[in-house]
Design a protein around this motif. Structure first.
Motif, PDB file in Angstrom:
ATOM      1  N   ASN A 357       0.816  -1.213   0.000  1.00 47.96           N
ATOM      2  CA  ASN A 357       0.000   0.000   0.000  1.00 47.96           C
ATOM      3  C   ASN A 357       0.856   1.272   0.000  1.00 47.96           C
ATOM      4  OD1 ASN A 357      -2.515  -1.371   0.055  1.00 47.96           O
ATOM      5  ND2 ASN A 357      -2.260  -1.744   2.243  1.00 47.96           N
ATOM      6  N   HIS A 358       2.025   1.183  -0.584  1.00 42.38           N
ATOM      7  CA  HIS A 358       2.889   2.354  -0.667  1.00 42.38           C
ATOM      8  C   HIS A 358       2.413   3.227  -1.825  1.00 42.38           C
ATOM      9  CE1 HIS A 358       6.632   4.753  -0.988  1.00 42.38           C
ATOM     10  NE2 HIS A 358       6.756   4.467   0.296  1.00 42.38           N
ATOM     11  N   GLY A 359       1.620   4.226  -1.493  1.00 43.53           N
ATOM     12  CA  GLY A 359       0.961   5.036  -2.500  1.00 43.53           C
ATOM     13  C   GLY A 359       1.911   5.756  -3.432  1.00 43.53           C
ATOM     14  N   MET A 360       3.039   6.254  -2.895  1.00 44.32           N
ATOM     15  CA  MET A 360       3.982   7.003  -3.737  1.00 44.32           C
ATOM     16  C   MET A 360       4.574   6.115  -4.824  1.00 44.32           C
ATOM     17  SD  MET A 360       3.924  10.114  -2.665  1.00 44.32           S
ATOM     18  CE  MET A 360       5.396  10.811  -3.401  1.00 44.32           C
ATOM     19  N   SER A 361       4.876   4.853  -4.499  1.00 46.92           N
ATOM     20  CA  SER A 361       5.433   3.942  -5.498  1.00 46.92           C
ATOM     21  C   SER A 361       4.398   3.620  -6.570  1.00 46.92           C
ATOM     22  CB  SER A 361       5.914   2.654  -4.825  1.00 46.92           C
ATOM     23  OG  SER A 361       7.040   2.910  -4.012  1.00 46.92           O
ATOM     24  N   LEU A 362       3.141   3.435  -6.152  1.00 44.48           N
ATOM     25  CA  LEU A 362       2.078   3.200  -7.131  1.00 44.48           C
ATOM     26  C   LEU A 362       1.939   4.393  -8.073  1.00 44.48           C
ATOM     27  CD1 LEU A 362      -0.518   1.609  -4.701  1.00 44.48           C
ATOM     28  CD2 LEU A 362       0.534   0.446  -6.655  1.00 44.48           C
ATOM     29  N   TRP A 363       2.024   5.582  -7.516  1.00 42.57           N
ATOM     30  CA  TRP A 363       1.921   6.794  -8.329  1.00 42.57           C
ATOM     31  C   TRP A 363       3.055   6.866  -9.339  1.00 42.57           C
ATOM     32  CZ3 TRP A 363       3.421  12.269  -6.215  1.00 42.57           C
ATOM     33  CH2 TRP A 363       3.182  13.226  -7.193  1.00 42.57           C
ATOM     34  N   MET A 364       4.295   6.642  -8.873  1.00 41.23           N
ATOM     35  CA  MET A 364       5.438   6.731  -9.782  1.00 41.23           C
ATOM     36  C   MET A 364       5.382   5.644 -10.857  1.00 41.23           C
ATOM     37  SD  MET A 364       7.186   9.355  -8.927  1.00 41.23           S
ATOM     38  CE  MET A 364       5.678  10.167  -8.399  1.00 41.23           C
ATOM     39  N   LEU A 365       4.921   4.446 -10.496  1.00 44.50           N
ATOM     40  CA  LEU A 365       4.758   3.391 -11.501  1.00 44.50           C
ATOM     41  C   LEU A 365       3.706   3.787 -12.526  1.00 44.50           C
ATOM     42  CD1 LEU A 365       4.972   0.139  -9.341  1.00 44.50           C
ATOM     43  CD2 LEU A 365       6.516   0.785 -11.201  1.00 44.50           C
ATOM     44  N   GLY A 366       2.656   4.465 -12.057  1.00 40.97           N
ATOM     45  CA  GLY A 366       1.633   4.950 -12.972  1.00 40.97           C
ATOM     46  C   GLY A 366       2.194   5.956 -13.959  1.00 40.97           C
ATOM     47  N   ARG A 367       3.049   6.843 -13.498  1.00 42.52           N
ATOM     48  CA  ARG A 367       3.655   7.836 -14.390  1.00 42.52           C
ATOM     49  C   ARG A 367       4.580   7.161 -15.409  1.00 42.52           C
ATOM     50  NH1 ARG A 367       5.078  13.416 -11.359  1.00 42.52           N
ATOM     51  NH2 ARG A 367       4.907  14.035 -13.530  1.00 42.52           N
ATOM     52  N   LEU A 368       5.319   6.134 -14.959  1.00 41.30           N
ATOM     53  CA  LEU A 368       6.174   5.402 -15.895  1.00 41.30           C
ATOM     54  C   LEU A 368       5.335   4.670 -16.938  1.00 41.30           C
ATOM     55  CD1 LEU A 368       8.866   3.958 -13.451  1.00 41.30           C
ATOM     56  CD2 LEU A 368       9.231   5.691 -15.222  1.00 41.30           C
ATOM     57  N   ALA A 369       4.189   4.154 -16.508  1.00 39.08           N
ATOM     58  CA  ALA A 369       3.303   3.464 -17.451  1.00 39.08           C
ATOM     59  C   ALA A 369       2.745   4.435 -18.489  1.00 39.08           C
ATOM     60  CB  ALA A 369       2.164   2.781 -16.691  1.00 39.08           C
ATOM     61  N   ILE A 370       2.424   5.655 -18.076  1.00 43.73           N
ATOM     62  CA  ILE A 370       1.971   6.678 -19.031  1.00 43.73           C
ATOM     63  C   ILE A 370       3.070   6.960 -20.052  1.00 43.73           C
ATOM     64  CG2 ILE A 370       1.356   9.102 -19.299  1.00 43.73           C
ATOM     65  CD1 ILE A 370      -0.077   8.971 -16.636  1.00 43.73           C
ATOM     66  N   ALA A 371       4.309   7.094 -19.562  1.00 46.61           N
ATOM     67  CA  ALA A 371       5.432   7.371 -20.467  1.00 46.61           C
ATOM     68  C   ALA A 371       5.619   6.243 -21.475  1.00 46.61           C
ATOM     69  CB  ALA A 371       6.709   7.575 -19.664  1.00 46.61           C
ATOM     70  N   ASP A 372       5.296   5.015 -21.073  1.00 51.24           N
ATOM     71  CA  ASP A 372       5.427   3.859 -21.968  1.00 51.24           C
ATOM     72  C   ASP A 372       4.164   3.618 -22.790  1.00 51.24           C
ATOM     73  OD1 ASP A 372       7.965   3.445 -21.017  1.00 51.24           O
ATOM     74  OD2 ASP A 372       7.375   1.924 -19.544  1.00 51.24           O
ATOM     75  N   GLN A 373       3.176   4.528 -22.643  1.00 49.14           N
ATOM     76  CA  GLN A 373       1.900   4.419 -23.355  1.00 49.14           C
ATOM     77  C   GLN A 373       1.088   3.201 -22.930  1.00 49.14           C
ATOM     78  OE1 GLN A 373       0.592   6.810 -25.579  1.00 49.14           O
ATOM     79  NE2 GLN A 373       2.278   7.928 -24.617  1.00 49.14           N
ATOM     80  N   ASN A 374       1.341   2.670 -21.755  1.00 50.07           N
ATOM     81  CA  ASN A 374       0.506   1.600 -21.192  1.00 50.07           C
ATOM     82  C   ASN A 374      -0.607   2.247 -20.372  1.00 50.07           C
ATOM     83  OD1 ASN A 374       2.216  -0.405 -22.267  1.00 50.07           O
ATOM     84  ND2 ASN A 374       3.562  -0.310 -20.481  1.00 50.07           N
ATOM     85  N   LEU A 375      -1.567   2.843 -21.084  1.00 50.80           N
ATOM     86  CA  LEU A 375      -2.542   3.710 -20.436  1.00 50.80           C
ATOM     87  C   LEU A 375      -3.500   2.936 -19.532  1.00 50.80           C
ATOM     88  CD1 LEU A 375      -3.366   6.154 -23.369  1.00 50.80           C
ATOM     89  CD2 LEU A 375      -1.536   6.260 -21.663  1.00 50.80           C
ATOM     90  N   GLY A 376      -3.853   1.713 -19.921  1.00 56.75           N
ATOM     91  CA  GLY A 376      -4.743   0.908 -19.082  1.00 56.75           C
ATOM     92  C   GLY A 376      -4.081   0.560 -17.757  1.00 56.75           C
ATOM     93  N   GLU A 377      -2.822   0.120 -17.806  1.00 56.86           N
ATOM     94  CA  GLU A 377      -2.070  -0.183 -16.582  1.00 56.86           C
ATOM     95  C   GLU A 377      -1.881   1.071 -15.740  1.00 56.86           C
ATOM     96  OE1 GLU A 377       2.448  -1.595 -15.248  1.00 56.86           O
ATOM     97  OE2 GLU A 377       1.840  -1.686 -17.363  1.00 56.86           O
ATOM     98  N   ALA A 378      -1.583   2.186 -16.415  1.00 52.83           N
ATOM     99  CA  ALA A 378      -1.402   3.445 -15.699  1.00 52.83           C
ATOM    100  C   ALA A 378      -2.666   3.838 -14.949  1.00 52.83           C
ATOM    101  CB  ALA A 378      -1.015   4.550 -16.680  1.00 52.83           C
ATOM    102  N   ASP A 379      -3.818   3.635 -15.572  1.00 52.37           N
ATOM    103  CA  ASP A 379      -5.080   4.007 -14.941  1.00 52.37           C
ATOM    104  C   ASP A 379      -5.300   3.211 -13.661  1.00 52.37           C
ATOM    105  OD1 ASP A 379      -7.410   5.810 -15.624  1.00 52.37           O
ATOM    106  OD2 ASP A 379      -8.462   3.959 -15.094  1.00 52.37           O
ATOM    107  N   GLN A 380      -5.035   1.913 -13.701  1.00 54.76           N
ATOM    108  CA  GLN A 380      -5.214   1.075 -12.516  1.00 54.76           C
ATOM    109  C   GLN A 380      -4.274   1.511 -11.384  1.00 54.76           C
ATOM    110  OE1 GLN A 380      -4.689  -3.018 -13.686  1.00 54.76           O
ATOM    111  NE2 GLN A 380      -6.373  -2.977 -15.166  1.00 54.76           N
ATOM    112  N   LEU A 381      -3.042   1.778 -11.737  1.00 51.95           N
ATOM    113  CA  LEU A 381      -2.063   2.181 -10.726  1.00 51.95           C
ATOM    114  C   LEU A 381      -2.429   3.535 -10.113  1.00 51.95           C
ATOM    115  CD1 LEU A 381       1.143   1.124 -12.667  1.00 51.95           C
ATOM    116  CD2 LEU A 381       0.401   0.148 -10.490  1.00 51.95           C
ATOM    117  N   LEU A 382      -2.838   4.483 -10.950  1.00 51.15           N
ATOM    118  CA  LEU A 382      -3.153   5.819 -10.454  1.00 51.15           C
ATOM    119  C   LEU A 382      -4.436   5.836  -9.641  1.00 51.15           C
ATOM    120  CD1 LEU A 382      -2.129   7.903 -13.601  1.00 51.15           C
ATOM    121  CD2 LEU A 382      -0.949   7.828 -11.392  1.00 51.15           C
ATOM    122  N   VAL A 383      -5.393   4.989  -9.985  1.00 53.87           N
ATOM    123  CA  VAL A 383      -6.614   4.897  -9.171  1.00 53.87           C
ATOM    124  C   VAL A 383      -6.271   4.406  -7.771  1.00 53.87           C
ATOM    125  CG1 VAL A 383      -8.761   3.596  -8.864  1.00 53.87           C
ATOM    126  CG2 VAL A 383      -8.235   4.630 -11.077  1.00 53.87           C
TER     127      VAL A 383
END
Length: 523
Positions: A357-383
């Protein structure tokens, strides 16, 4: 008179640095009244007043400033209550433990104290009321468990005098690795100083009235630390007083040795000092946590951009505290800021293995997923990150941007709104929301009045893109004069920075607004 006034100023400065030094004022006041009993009472009271005036010169401006900013006259921080509770509750160890596990950083501890107190009382509280709440909780523990409290108080007194340096945010052991001087002096700790000072106190017992003010100062400072919780830095005000007695003992012993005599006072004083030195130097490795110091050192190096040294320090912290998410997260940030995306991703995932439940790591992974155009994965991580970090406006803004990338315009608008509800000054979210509310292809999503609200904020900033967005909001509301003014201002800024392409685009937009102004569209 002048000496007392400046003594008061120095004491006031010490109070600002170490709150427990406040107890020295009544000690000095009592000393002025009792020790100089041969002087007229009026003169002694005048001395006290001068001492108080010196303190007031330092403390009064602080109180006025706090009243101006926070609405309460406080001469220092309002952390007395939370600090008292941390050191006095069921399960307290005598060391610092955050009110919420894992949230011991300064940016969290104050907010958590307020939030928990307000949840318990069911109402909003002032800073003083928050402190009072936690103080009442601590005193309730003392009343209900007096035996446990006395045992805890004895333990904290022992820790206060022990040779172990209990780490707060920094540890001398870390700096000693880089300093020959510090390494050579690590032996000179409280485990040496306190026994020597005890020997000096013993040797001066026949002059106790003369040194009573020093003895009382030592006593109240020890109590002031033991009543709360123990950090090495909290007990440093003791050092000058202990050093005086330790120096007196060493000086007298050296003089006696030189003159070839042995005073009877050493016959009992030395065994007392030796017996005291044993427990005060007893090894307690379980209480030595250098990982905190290395972690903080690494974070500071990260903040100043010294990535190689930050990585080295954080790796040491992780080796000393392998199940702590903080250093592992900061190491991931080192990789991330260096552009080492793959290493950063793996390290963020390692943090989640420690704390799912480390929110900051989930957020940063979401940003990396956006950069890689993995938008579906990014959405789950950012939610998930937004649920764990509900007060973080930037997470909501990133989630809004990702929804915009996914063409989910209602979702984007909703998240940008939530981000601005948390932080109305977030320019990126304001820009995106204004643009969507002004130009959304679905008419029912447009809201000219709301767009205008954020446009007024954007037009205060000299940025051609933000001014272009603000102009669109004014145009949406039919205020073409304002739209033309802003887009021409944006065009001038673009030209002054050499961005000819953007300037040409803005020129075309200006022409469109002029045309709409001359020939308004009738829907």
């Amino acid at each position: 008179m002048v000496t007392l006034f400046f003594l008061g100023i120095e004491l006031g400065l010490l109070m600002l640095n170490r709150e427990n030094a406040r107890l020295l004022f009544p000690v000095l006041a009592a000393w002025l009244v009792l020790y100089f009993h041969s002087e007229p009472l009026v003169r002694r009271l005048m001395w006290m007043a001068i001492l108080a005036m010196g303190c007031s010169c330092v403390m009064l401006p602080v109180g006025i400033r706090n009243y101006w900013v926070g609405g309460e006259f406080l001469i220092s921080t309002s952390q007395l209550g939370p600090n008292l509770y941390i050191g006095n509750h069921l399960g307290a160890t005598g060391l610092y433990e955050p009110l919420v596990p894992g949230r011991g950083h300064t940016e969290h501890e104050r907010a958590d104290a307020v939030r928990l107190a307000e949840q318990a009382t069911g109402r909003s509280l002032t800073a003083a009321e928050v402190s009072e709440y936690w103080k009442d909780q601590a005193l309730q523990f003392v009343r209900q468990h007096p035996g446990q409290w006395l045992k805890l108080l004895f333990w904290k007194t022992y820790l206060t005098l022990h040779g172990l340096e209990l780490v707060d945010s920094e540890g001398i052991q870390v700096y000693a690795r880089h300093s020959h001087v510090l390494r050579s002096l690590l032996w000179l700790n409280f485990g040496v100083l306190v026994p020597l000072a005890t020997l000096g106190i013993w040797s001066s017992r026949d002059r106790w009235r003369r040194v009573a003010v020093l003895l009382a100062s030592i006593a109240v400072l020890i109590i002031s630390v033991a009543l709360f919780f123990v950090f090495a830095r909290y007990r440093y005000p003791l050092v000058p007083f202990l050093a005086l007695f330790a120096g007196a003992a060493l000086s007298q012993m050296a003089q006696d040795w030189k003159e070839g005599r042995f005073r009877t006072q050493w016959a009992l004083g030395l065994p007392i000092a030796i017996l005291l030195a044993i427990p005060l130097n007893w090894p307690m490795p379980e209480f030595r946590d250098d990982s905190i110091a290395y972690a903080n050192y690494g974070r500071e190096l990260l903040d100043v951009g010294n990535y190689p040294m930050a990585e080295k320090s954080l790796r040491i912290a992780m080796s000393l505290g392998p199940n702590v998410p903080g250093p592992a997260y900061n190491l991931a940030r080192v990789y991330d800021l260096q552009g080492r995306s793959q290493a950063a991703r793996q390290q963020y995932q390692a943090v989640l293995a420690i704390d799912p439940n480390h929110g900051m790591s989930l957020w940063m992974l979401g940003r990396l997923a956006i950069a890689d155009q993995n938008l579906g994965e990014a959405d789950q991580l950012l939610v998930r990150a937004s649920q764990l970090l509900p007060d973080n406006a930037h997470v909501r803004s990133d989630l809004g941007q990702n929804r915009l990338n996914l063409k989910d315009l209602p979702g984007a608008i909703d998240n940008f709104r939530q981000a601005l509800h948390i932080d109305p000054t977030l320019v990126g979210a304001a820009n995106n929301l204004t643009w969507l509310l002004s130009t959304a292809p679905i008419a029912k999503l447009r809201n000219g009045q709301e767009a205008l609200r954020w446009a007024k904020q954007l037009e205060k900033i000299d940025d051609p893109n933000l001014l272009d967005t603000a102009a669109a909001a004014y145009a949406q509301c039919g205020m073409f004069d304002e739209a033309i003014r802003l887009v021409r201002r944006a065009q001038d800024l673009a030209q002054s920075t050499g961005n000819a392409e953007l300037a040409a685009e803005l020129s075309g937009r200006s022409s469109q607004y002029v045309a709409h102004q001359a020939w308004p569209i009738v829907e």
